[in-house]
Enzyme design. Structure first.
Site, PDB file in Angstrom:
ATOM      1  N   LYS A 232       0.774  -1.107  -0.077  1.00  0.00           N
ATOM      2  CA  LYS A 232      -0.054  -0.162  -0.071  1.00  0.00           C
ATOM      3  C   LYS A 232       0.731   1.313  -0.107  1.00  0.00           C
ATOM      4  O   LYS A 232       0.662   2.206  -0.821  1.00  0.00           O
ATOM      5  CB  LYS A 232      -1.023  -0.023   1.192  1.00  0.00           C
ATOM      6  CG  LYS A 232      -1.472   1.212   1.484  1.00  0.00           C
ATOM      7  CD  LYS A 232      -2.329   1.177   2.738  1.00  0.00           C
ATOM      8  CE  LYS A 232      -1.801   1.461   4.167  1.00  0.00           C
ATOM      9  NZ  LYS A 232      -1.195   2.770   4.712  1.00  0.00           N
ATOM     10  N   ASN A 233       1.811   1.362   0.955  1.00  0.00           N
ATOM     11  CA  ASN A 233       2.666   2.573   1.122  1.00  0.00           C
ATOM     12  C   ASN A 233       3.712   2.846  -0.058  1.00  0.00           C
ATOM     13  O   ASN A 233       4.255   3.789  -0.108  1.00  0.00           O
ATOM     14  CB  ASN A 233       3.276   2.529   2.242  1.00  0.00           C
ATOM     15  CG  ASN A 233       2.160   2.704   3.526  1.00  0.00           C
ATOM     16  OD1 ASN A 233       0.995   2.799   3.320  1.00  0.00           O
ATOM     17  ND2 ASN A 233       2.727   2.549   4.714  1.00  0.00           N
TER      18      ASN A 233
ATOM     19  N   CYS B  90      -4.702  12.641  13.085  1.00  0.00           N
ATOM     20  CA  CYS B  90      -5.367  11.239  12.884  1.00  0.00           C
ATOM     21  C   CYS B  90      -5.148  10.608  14.413  1.00  0.00           C
ATOM     22  O   CYS B  90      -4.789  11.074  15.206  1.00  0.00           O
ATOM     23  CB  CYS B  90      -4.993  10.566  11.811  1.00  0.00           C
ATOM     24  SG  CYS B  90      -3.126   9.916  12.150  1.00  0.00           S
TER      25      CYS B  90
ATOM     26  N   ARG C  78       0.564  14.552  13.500  1.00  0.00           N
ATOM     27  CA  ARG C  78       1.093  14.293  12.166  1.00  0.00           C
ATOM     28  C   ARG C  78       0.999  15.566  11.373  1.00  0.00           C
ATOM     29  O   ARG C  78       0.151  15.790  10.505  1.00  0.00           O
ATOM     30  CB  ARG C  78       0.118  13.212  11.303  1.00  0.00           C
ATOM     31  CG  ARG C  78       0.151  11.789  12.237  1.00  0.00           C
ATOM     32  CD  ARG C  78      -0.207  10.803  11.456  1.00  0.00           C
ATOM     33  NE  ARG C  78       0.573  10.515  10.516  1.00  0.00           N
ATOM     34  CZ  ARG C  78       0.247   9.418   9.424  1.00  0.00           C
ATOM     35  NH1 ARG C  78      -1.186   8.884   9.383  1.00  0.00           N
ATOM     36  NH2 ARG C  78       0.880   9.047   8.508  1.00  0.00           N
ATOM     37  N   PRO C  79       2.183  16.503  11.521  1.00  0.00           N
ATOM     38  CA  PRO C  79       2.141  17.941  10.774  1.00  0.00           C
ATOM     39  C   PRO C  79       2.632  17.403   9.415  1.00  0.00           C
ATOM     40  O   PRO C  79       3.229  16.320   9.143  1.00  0.00           O
ATOM     41  CB  PRO C  79       3.369  18.561  11.640  1.00  0.00           C
ATOM     42  CG  PRO C  79       4.039  17.566  12.413  1.00  0.00           C
ATOM     43  CD  PRO C  79       3.116  16.236  12.625  1.00  0.00           C
TER      44      PRO C  79
ATOM     45  N   ASP D 202       4.710   0.687  12.073  1.00  0.00           N
ATOM     46  CA  ASP D 202       3.637  -0.041  11.778  1.00  0.00           C
ATOM     47  C   ASP D 202       3.296  -1.430  12.146  1.00  0.00           C
ATOM     48  O   ASP D 202       2.187  -1.877  12.135  1.00  0.00           O
ATOM     49  CB  ASP D 202       3.502  -0.173  10.005  1.00  0.00           C
ATOM     50  CG  ASP D 202       3.347   1.412   9.466  1.00  0.00           C
ATOM     51  OD1 ASP D 202       3.012   2.464  10.203  1.00  0.00           O
ATOM     52  OD2 ASP D 202       3.395   1.611   8.316  1.00  0.00           O
TER      53      ASP D 202
ATOM     54  N   ARG E 219      -8.677  -0.554   5.107  1.00  0.00           N
ATOM     55  CA  ARG E 219      -7.876   0.256   4.333  1.00  0.00           C
ATOM     56  C   ARG E 219      -6.450  -0.035   4.101  1.00  0.00           C
ATOM     57  O   ARG E 219      -5.915   0.303   2.804  1.00  0.00           O
ATOM     58  CB  ARG E 219      -7.587   1.632   5.288  1.00  0.00           C
ATOM     59  CG  ARG E 219      -8.789   2.386   5.592  1.00  0.00           C
ATOM     60  CD  ARG E 219      -8.469   3.397   6.513  1.00  0.00           C
ATOM     61  NE  ARG E 219      -7.409   4.299   5.728  1.00  0.00           N
ATOM     62  CZ  ARG E 219      -7.085   5.450   6.460  1.00  0.00           C
ATOM     63  NH1 ARG E 219      -7.221   6.041   7.540  1.00  0.00           N
ATOM     64  NH2 ARG E 219      -6.219   6.224   5.753  1.00  0.00           N
TER      65      ARG E 219
HETATM   66  N1  EPU Z   1       6.638  14.687  10.628  1.00  0.00           N
HETATM   67  C1  EPU Z   1       6.769  15.883  10.884  1.00  0.00           C
HETATM   68  N2  EPU Z   1       6.621  16.775   9.951  1.00  0.00           N
HETATM   69  C2  EPU Z   1       6.148  16.266   8.574  1.00  0.00           C
HETATM   70  C3  EPU Z   1       6.123  15.222   8.371  1.00  0.00           C
HETATM   71  C4  EPU Z   1       6.129  14.114   9.304  1.00  0.00           C
HETATM   72  O1  EPU Z   1       7.162  16.338  11.948  1.00  0.00           O
HETATM   73  O2  EPU Z   1       6.178  17.410   7.791  1.00  0.00           O
HETATM   74  C5  EPU Z   1       6.900  13.601  11.639  1.00  0.00           C
HETATM   75  C6  EPU Z   1       5.819  12.783  12.035  1.00  0.00           C
HETATM   76  O3  EPU Z   1       4.861  13.248  12.862  1.00  0.00           O
HETATM   77  C7  EPU Z   1       6.420  11.552  12.322  1.00  0.00           C
HETATM   78  C8  EPU Z   1       7.796  11.416  11.782  1.00  0.00           C
HETATM   79  O4  EPU Z   1       7.935  12.622  11.046  1.00  0.00           O
HETATM   80  O5  EPU Z   1       6.758  11.653  13.899  1.00  0.00           O
HETATM   81  C9  EPU Z   1       7.652  10.230  10.631  1.00  0.00           C
HETATM   82  O6  EPU Z   1       6.471  10.626   9.978  1.00  0.00           O
HETATM   83  P1  EPU Z   1       6.244  10.350   8.161  1.00  0.00           P
HETATM   84  O7  EPU Z   1       6.220  11.606   7.587  1.00  0.00           O
HETATM   85  O8  EPU Z   1       7.448   9.213   7.814  1.00  0.00           O
HETATM   86  O9  EPU Z   1       4.888   9.468   8.081  1.00  0.00           O
HETATM   87  P2  EPU Z   1       4.217   9.433   6.739  1.00  0.00           P
HETATM   88  O10 EPU Z   1       4.896   9.685   5.728  1.00  0.00           O
HETATM   89  O11 EPU Z   1       3.086  10.482   7.135  1.00  0.00           O
HETATM   90  C10 EPU Z   1       3.912   6.985   6.264  1.00  0.00           C
HETATM   91  C11 EPU Z   1       3.324   5.779   6.225  1.00  0.00           C
HETATM   92  C12 EPU Z   1       2.825   5.622   7.551  1.00  0.00           C
HETATM   93  C13 EPU Z   1       4.008   5.080   8.409  1.00  0.00           C
HETATM   94  C14 EPU Z   1       5.052   6.202   8.573  1.00  0.00           C
HETATM   95  C15 EPU Z   1       6.130   6.010   8.977  1.00  0.00           C
HETATM   96  C16 EPU Z   1       2.349   6.074   3.887  1.00  0.00           C
HETATM   97  C17 EPU Z   1       1.129   6.193   3.232  1.00  0.00           C
HETATM   98  N3  EPU Z   1       2.240   6.197   5.243  1.00  0.00           N
HETATM   99  O12 EPU Z   1       3.542   8.047   6.785  1.00  0.00           O
HETATM  100  O13 EPU Z   1       1.844   4.344   7.530  1.00  0.00           O
HETATM  101  O14 EPU Z   1       3.629   5.065   9.922  1.00  0.00           O
HETATM  102  O15 EPU Z   1       5.238   6.571   7.174  1.00  0.00           O
HETATM  103  O16 EPU Z   1       6.864   4.972   8.724  1.00  0.00           O
HETATM  104  O17 EPU Z   1       3.275   5.803   3.349  1.00  0.00           O
HETATM  105  C18 EPU Z   1       0.116   2.834   7.899  1.00  0.00           C
HETATM  106  O18 EPU Z   1       0.383   2.196   6.952  1.00  0.00           O
HETATM  107  O19 EPU Z   1      -0.468   2.273   8.863  1.00  0.00           O
HETATM  108  C19 EPU Z   1       0.987   4.009   8.309  1.00  0.00           C
HETATM  109  C20 EPU Z   1       0.309   4.947   9.052  1.00  0.00           C
END
Ligand code: EPU
Length: 421
Positions: free
Chosen positions: A22-23, A117, A122-123, A307, A399
């Protein structure tokens, strides 16, 4: 709303095939906005989040079709659409990843800001920082970010206080492939899903070096052209099935699981006391005894993935001793704890850690899934519990897991999907 009933106490045995990731598929779908001509994507899982992304792409002027075998064909037919509406972005945060491609290809975009969420705040500040560094002019009004190009290459440090960002790296990388000049992203995420997106972009004509590392060097090109791409297998689904084998003391061959990208998970399964055999076909897990306790910490790749934190907490809840699991990515990702405790678990949160006193067995109960991985944790707990567990709100599971109950039943689990309140 649909529920699962899970009859506990079976031992899982046999072979099961992992679906596409998915990701990896979600950002690759967003990247098709950058491409001229048809993109053919194979191995895309049939999930609610994927359907949501396809809905958004149609809204943004793409023709999308899914063949019966799961192959998806996409072509941009109308570049005049530039708005990603709240209704869709609120359903799935990965929708925010259309911002980079729209700015790069169409020169402007208006995308709903995602909210918090069940995992916490999640910023998206790092996504915005990276796009601004490339020259995007961003304004905020009415819960939307509106942006304009043109974009040009720049050196960017993209990691934040929680480490690198997966979708932030994807968003900025997708913008950079069509930006004028060279972009260097330091502190980029090196998750296999980000690498798969980068390789897809290269197959379309992008110039990216450092794929799979924390330093991406991207030289902008004039255009990308269509290609055929098979997404990688889902390491989170594979890890969930491995955890299911351990908690039921089973013997399961997880076909398609890529051992090369699952080192931390394999290490954890071995530390739980199970045998792991790696081969080119997948990963076999053989568990005979009650799991051993274990201390572990979630980290960006190649560390243990956040995850899989909740599913492994379920396993540790029946371990022979006390475990400490520390969540370094989403310290609030603990929605499963209260529900596990309703099943007789003894899990306590202390700061970003969960202190888990293993109990000899859990008891079936009515519980509620409140997010995708927390829902998977409850299914695993149900497999190991005495009696019947009824899990409400399984739409969270749909999902991100393609028919998880059917895969587990093919291994001997007794799970039914029923209509419920
Ligand atoms: N973060 C910030 N600022 C940003 C973005 C992220 O502070 O602009 C912080 C987040 O709050 C978190 C950390 O950085 O503490 C890492 O977050 P990341 O941005 O890597 O998460 P994401 O890209 O939004 C993806 C996956 C998530 C998975 C995370 C971490 C997808 C669609 N989602 O989210 O998957 O948990 O990476 O590996 O790829 C899931 O599949 O259940 C899921 C939530």
């Amino acid at each position: 709303m649909e529920c699962f009933t899970v009859e506990g106490g079976t031992t899982l045995r046999g072979d099961v095939q992992v679906s596409g990731a998915k990701n990896a598929a979600l950002p690759i779908l967003a990247a098709t906005l950058l491409v001229e001509g048809e993109v053919v994507l194979e191995g895309v899982p049939d999930l609610r989040d994927i359907r949501t992304m396809l809905k958004l792409l149609r809204e943004l002027g793409c023709a999308c079709e899914r063949d019966p075998d799961g192959t998806i064909r996409i072509e941009v037919t109308d570049e005049s659409k530039r708005v990603a509406p709240y209704d869709i972005v609120k359903q799935m945060r990965a929708s925010f990843c259309v911002l980079g491609p729209l700015l790069a290809k169409r020169g402007e975009a208006r995308v709903s800001m995602p909210g918090g969420c069940n995992l916490g705040v999640r910023p998206v500040d790092l996504h915005l920082k990276g796009l601004r560094a490339l020259g995007a002019r961003l304004d905020f009004d009415g819960g939307y970010v509106s942006g304009r190009g043109p974009l040009r290459g720049e050196e960017i440090f993209l990691a934040g206080s929680f480490g690198s960002t997966v979708l932030g790296t994807a968003n900025v990388m997708m913008a950079a492939v069509l930006a004028k000049g060279r972009t260097i992203i330091e502190g980029s995420a090196c998750e296999p899903e980000v690498a798969d997106l980068a390789r897809f972009l290269v197959a379309c004509g992008a110039r990216i070096e450092g794929i799979g590392s924390h330093r991406l060097v991207i030289d902008g090109v004039e255009r990308l052209q269509g290609t055929t791409w098979r997404v990688i297998c889902d390491r989170m689904e594979a890890g969930t099935l491995m955890a299911a084998a351990v908690i039921t003391r089973g013997d399961v061959m997880v076909r398609g699981a890529d051992a090369g990208s699952m080192g931390a998970v394999i290490e954890a399964v071995r530390a739980l006391g199970a045998g792991v055999e790696r081969s080119k076909d997948g990963i076999r897990v053989i568990a005979q005894d009650r799991p051993r306790p274990l201390d572990m910490t979630t980290l960006p790749y190649p560390g243990f993935p956040t995850d899989l934190q909740a599913p492994f907490v379920s396993v540790l809840s029946v371990a022979d001793g006390m475990s400490v699991v520390t969540e370094k990515i989403y310290p609030e990702r603990i929605m499963h704890v209260a529900e596990l405790n309703r099943m007789g678990g003894e899990v306590r949160k202390q700061g970003p850690s969960q202190i888990i006193h293993g109990v000899p067995s859990l008891n079936g109960a009515e519980v509620m899934a409140s997010d995708l991985r927390g829902g998977a944790a409850l299914v695993l707990a149900g497999l190991a519990a005495r009696g019947t567990t009824k899990i409400h709100r399984v739409y969270h599971l749909d999902r991100g897991y393609q028919r998880l109950e059917e895969k587990l039943c093919s291994l001997g689990a007794r799970i039914q999907r029923i209509e419920g309140e």
